[in-house]
Write an enzyme that holds these catalytic residues in place. Sequence first.
Site, PDB file in Angstrom:
ATOM      1  N   ILE A  87       0.831  -1.204   0.000  1.00 58.90           N
ATOM      2  CA  ILE A  87       0.000   0.000   0.000  1.00 58.90           C
ATOM      3  C   ILE A  87       0.868   1.257   0.000  1.00 58.90           C
ATOM      4  CG2 ILE A  87      -1.633   1.337   1.394  1.00 58.90           C
ATOM      5  CD1 ILE A  87      -2.821  -1.274   2.373  1.00 58.90           C
ATOM      6  N   ASP A 119      15.505   0.755   9.755  1.00 63.54           N
ATOM      7  CA  ASP A 119      14.513  -0.017  10.503  1.00 63.54           C
ATOM      8  C   ASP A 119      13.809   1.001  11.397  1.00 63.54           C
ATOM      9  OD1 ASP A 119      13.188  -1.549  12.481  1.00 63.54           O
ATOM     10  OD2 ASP A 119      14.590  -3.207  12.198  1.00 63.54           O
ATOM     11  N   LYS A 168       9.315  11.847  15.277  1.00 58.19           N
ATOM     12  CA  LYS A 168      10.428  12.577  15.914  1.00 58.19           C
ATOM     13  C   LYS A 168      11.492  12.972  14.892  1.00 58.19           C
ATOM     14  CE  LYS A 168      11.605  12.550  19.986  1.00 58.19           C
ATOM     15  NZ  LYS A 168      11.663  13.555  21.047  1.00 58.19           N
ATOM     16  N   SER A 179      -3.121   2.884   9.531  1.00 53.52           N
ATOM     17  CA  SER A 179      -3.593   2.067  10.647  1.00 53.52           C
ATOM     18  C   SER A 179      -4.346   0.858  10.085  1.00 53.52           C
ATOM     19  CB  SER A 179      -4.473   2.961  11.539  1.00 53.52           C
ATOM     20  OG  SER A 179      -4.942   2.261  12.643  1.00 53.52           O
ATOM     21  N   LYS A 200      -1.997  -0.710  16.514  1.00 51.63           N
ATOM     22  CA  LYS A 200      -2.695   0.256  15.659  1.00 51.63           C
ATOM     23  C   LYS A 200      -3.536   1.230  16.485  1.00 51.63           C
ATOM     24  CE  LYS A 200      -1.296  -1.202  11.560  1.00 51.63           C
ATOM     25  NZ  LYS A 200      -0.263  -0.454  10.830  1.00 51.63           N
ATOM     26  N   ILE A 219      -6.897  -5.168   1.497  1.00 46.86           N
ATOM     27  CA  ILE A 219      -6.536  -4.635   0.179  1.00 46.86           C
ATOM     28  C   ILE A 219      -5.827  -5.738  -0.611  1.00 46.86           C
ATOM     29  CG2 ILE A 219      -5.176  -2.901  -1.068  1.00 46.86           C
ATOM     30  CD1 ILE A 219      -7.454  -1.613   0.502  1.00 46.86           C
TER      31      ILE A 219
END
Length: 293
Positions: free
Chosen positions: A36, A82, A142, A159, A177, A206
């Site tokens: 996605i 990562d 951040k 989410s 989530k 999806i």
Amino acid sequence: MSVAIPPRPPIKSTEVFKKDIFEGKVLFCTGGPSGICKAMTKSIMSHGADAIIIGRKVDKGEAAAKELSNATGQRCVFAQADVREPEQLKAAAKKCIDTFGKIDFVICGAAGNFLAPISGLSENAFATVVRIDTLGTFNTIKATLPHVRRTRGSYIHVSATLHYYGTPYQAHVSAAKAGVDALSNVLAVEEGPRGVRSNVIAPGPILGTEGMDRLTPVGKKDAITRSVPLQRQGGLDDVPNTAVFLFSEAANWVTGQIIAVDGGAMHTNKGSLPYPDSVLDPEGATKSIRAKM
Ligand code: COA
């Protein structure tokens, strides 16, 4: 004789929005090398933006960046990071600034998932997904916020809908989530006075994504389609269309929102992911769930 009503067909954002609405904009997308997030990056680049995509695997990431550039004619670079590692994300943000000079849009999309019952989850398994999804989102915010403040930019967090009800075998992802939704809401309120917006896209199932492949047993896709009110499963253009809207000026009064992109599936009273046999433990608490199915 009944006549089948055709579902509303999928559509590309470039058929709705002008192709230059993101000209001069820069997207920073974690998880961008696939699924996605890659589809969202492609759509946003198709409207004129350059992009940096962030992932763990160099070969996959470099290939995706090249593919996205070739497909859209815009610049795309890859940064290895990562999302669990704040220093790696700060280095990715620096690479974005060194390459493009700024960050306008951020997609916090890197995620981890697998199906497992609570009884079968180790502490580390639970924490691993929370670290990738929730802590990874925090780390991304951040690393990018000082730059996004300068451009009065915008965040989209990816989410899910599964934590709005008790989706089995998804305790770790549901907890993670829910944290992502909360982070986005706080970010919207804290940074709204600086002109920074933050919204959540909550995709339903999806097709063509790694998550869908991992979570859906073979042979169950028709059943899922019939359970979706809009009578088709999501495709790789559906979520990007919403992302284009949320980053566009058409949404400049929209912040702190969670938008489910699922054809209405979350309002039906059954989870849209059937249980795969492979995660059912014949000796464990999951046996009764299997019997109910
Ligand atoms: N069932 C139960 N536990 C599992 C599991 C499964 N299917 N897969 C992994 N785990 C556990 C591991 O056993 C380990 O726990 P332990 O140390 O107690 O044994 C823990 O999760 C971490 O696994 P590890 O493989 O070391 O983590 P990783 O950082 O290499 O991988 C994952 C992270 C597990 C989320 C992996 O699935 C991943 O990399 N996913 C990214 C892609 C993805 O999920 N995309 C879909 C997004 S919707």
